[in-house]
Design a protein around this motif. Structure first.
Motif, short mmCIF file in Angstrom:
data_model
loop_
_atom_site.label_atom_id
_atom_site.label_comp_id
_atom_site.label_asym_id
_atom_site.label_seq_id
_atom_site.Cartn_x
_atom_site.Cartn_y
_atom_site.Cartn_z
N GLU A 129 0.80 -1.21 0.00
CA GLU A 129 0.00 0.00 0.00
C GLU A 129 0.84 1.27 0.00
O GLU A 129 0.39 2.31 -0.51
CB GLU A 129 -0.97 0.00 1.19
CG GLU A 129 -0.32 -0.06 2.56
CD GLU A 129 -0.17 -1.46 3.11
OE1 GLU A 129 -0.36 -1.66 4.32
OE2 GLU A 129 0.14 -2.38 2.31
N LEU A 176 1.80 1.78 -3.49
CA LEU A 176 0.61 2.17 -4.24
C LEU A 176 0.42 3.68 -4.24
O LEU A 176 0.12 4.28 -5.28
CB LEU A 176 -0.63 1.48 -3.66
CG LEU A 176 -1.99 1.90 -4.23
CD1 LEU A 176 -2.06 1.65 -5.72
CD2 LEU A 176 -3.12 1.17 -3.51
N TYR A 179 -4.03 -3.03 -8.46
CA TYR A 179 -3.82 -3.36 -7.05
C TYR A 179 -4.86 -4.39 -6.63
O TYR A 179 -5.94 -4.48 -7.24
CB TYR A 179 -3.90 -2.10 -6.17
CG TYR A 179 -5.08 -1.21 -6.46
CD1 TYR A 179 -6.27 -1.33 -5.74
CD2 TYR A 179 -5.02 -0.26 -7.48
CE1 TYR A 179 -7.35 -0.52 -6.01
CE2 TYR A 179 -6.10 0.55 -7.75
CZ TYR A 179 -7.26 0.43 -7.03
OH TYR A 179 -8.34 1.22 -7.31
N GLY A 230 4.04 -6.93 -8.29
CA GLY A 230 2.88 -6.79 -7.42
C GLY A 230 3.09 -7.36 -6.03
O GLY A 230 4.23 -7.59 -5.58
N THR A 231 1.97 -7.61 -5.34
CA THR A 231 2.02 -7.98 -3.93
C THR A 231 2.47 -9.41 -3.69
O THR A 231 2.63 -9.82 -2.53
CB THR A 231 0.64 -7.78 -3.28
OG1 THR A 231 -0.35 -8.50 -4.03
CG2 THR A 231 0.27 -6.31 -3.27
#
Length: 286
Positions: A86, A89, A107, A144-145
């Motif tokens: 986050e 982000l 996301y 990404g995550t």
């Protein structure tokens, strides 16, 4: 609704505003024609915020956001990125608002990771990845995550005597080609990780990069969602089922290391065998 939303965003951009079109990744594909013709052909500054990028669990089969990298990255003028958490982000949103042209960030659904948030967002350099762990034997390229699983796999590999570099790629387009080529040349082995279909996604982009630089001898394993629709289920269980658990990632790395050694041994034997065959042939032996 999605088609109208993107054309409306194009009109706002032409009026000098900076529209942020926030739409589920799996439903942004409904506006593909408008993304191409109304936004990217005119190189307009529209920010595409793709919610529910990746596996969404309880939202069900129609909401799995696993096609967006593929349907966006091949469009000229488009920038595509995905944050590791986050905090990144907020920096990517700042990057997107400051950028002058079409740009997308995706996301995931659900909660953040609970990381410390920087007090002010800052724009990131477009097309630059981040090495989050150094290594010499293999490089794990993550987008990404899913980065957390890459780091867990690297720790498992370290316990097995394998030094794994881990990269937060950040950008699917443009790729950080300099970083990818450097790691490929240094380690000879790459694994790509993504919460996205393996066909046409981040891993495919990395393979294209290697091919364009003539690095066909680099061993690459692309891990992601297979060529099938994803049904209902928790994201964690789905990732594990698709070979994206830390254990499975580490096993894939170990298998690549083993195959690489076998190939080296075969290459060492081959020169001693080939002249013997040529000699026998020259004397008429079958």
């Amino acid at each position: 609704a999605e088609q109208h939303g993107i054309t409306f965003a194009a009109g706002l951009a032409l009026s000098g505003l900076v529209p942020v079109a926030a739409i589920y990744a799996t439903f942004m594909q409904r506006a593909y024609d408008q993304i191409v013709h109304d936004v990217c052909h005119q190189d307009l500054h529209v920010v595409f915020a793709l919610d529910r990028g990746g596996l969404v669990g309880a939202d069900g089969a129609t909401h799995q956001g696993v096609f967006d990298f593929a349907y966006l990255r091949h469009i000229p003028n488009m920038v595509v990125m995905a944050p590791k958490d986050e905090n990144e982000l907020q920096h990517m949103l700042k990057t997107a608002v400051d950028h002058d042209g079409p740009i997308a960030l995706r996301y995931p659904r659900g909660e953040g990771l609970g990381v410390r948030m920087d007090p002010e967002p800052v724009a990131l350099p477009i097309g630059r990845g981040e090495v989050v762990r150094e290594g010499t034997d293999i490089a794990i390229l993550s987008i990404g995550t899913i980065l957390g699983r890459a780091l867990d796999a690297a720790r498992l590999l370290e316990a097995r005597g394998v030094s794994a570099a881990v990269v937060n790629a950040r950008f699917v387009k443009p790729l950080d080609e300099d970083l990818i080529v450097e790691l490929a040349t240094r380690t000879g082995r790459l694994i790509t990780l993504e919460e996205h279909a393996v066909m046409g996604g981040f891993g495919s982009a990395v393979l294209e990069c290697l091919a364009s630089h003539g690095l066909s001898g680099v061993a690459v394993k692309v891990l992601g969602v297979p060529d099938e629709f994803v049904d209902h289920g928790s994201p964690a269980k789905q990732l594990d089922a698709f070979g994206l658990s830390p254990d499975a990632i580490a096993d894939a790395a170990l298998a690549m290391r083993s195959r690489r050694r076998s190939a080296v041994r075969q290459a060492a034997i081959a020169p001693a065998v080939t002249p013997m065959r040529e000699e026998r042939t020259s004397h008429g032996a079958s």
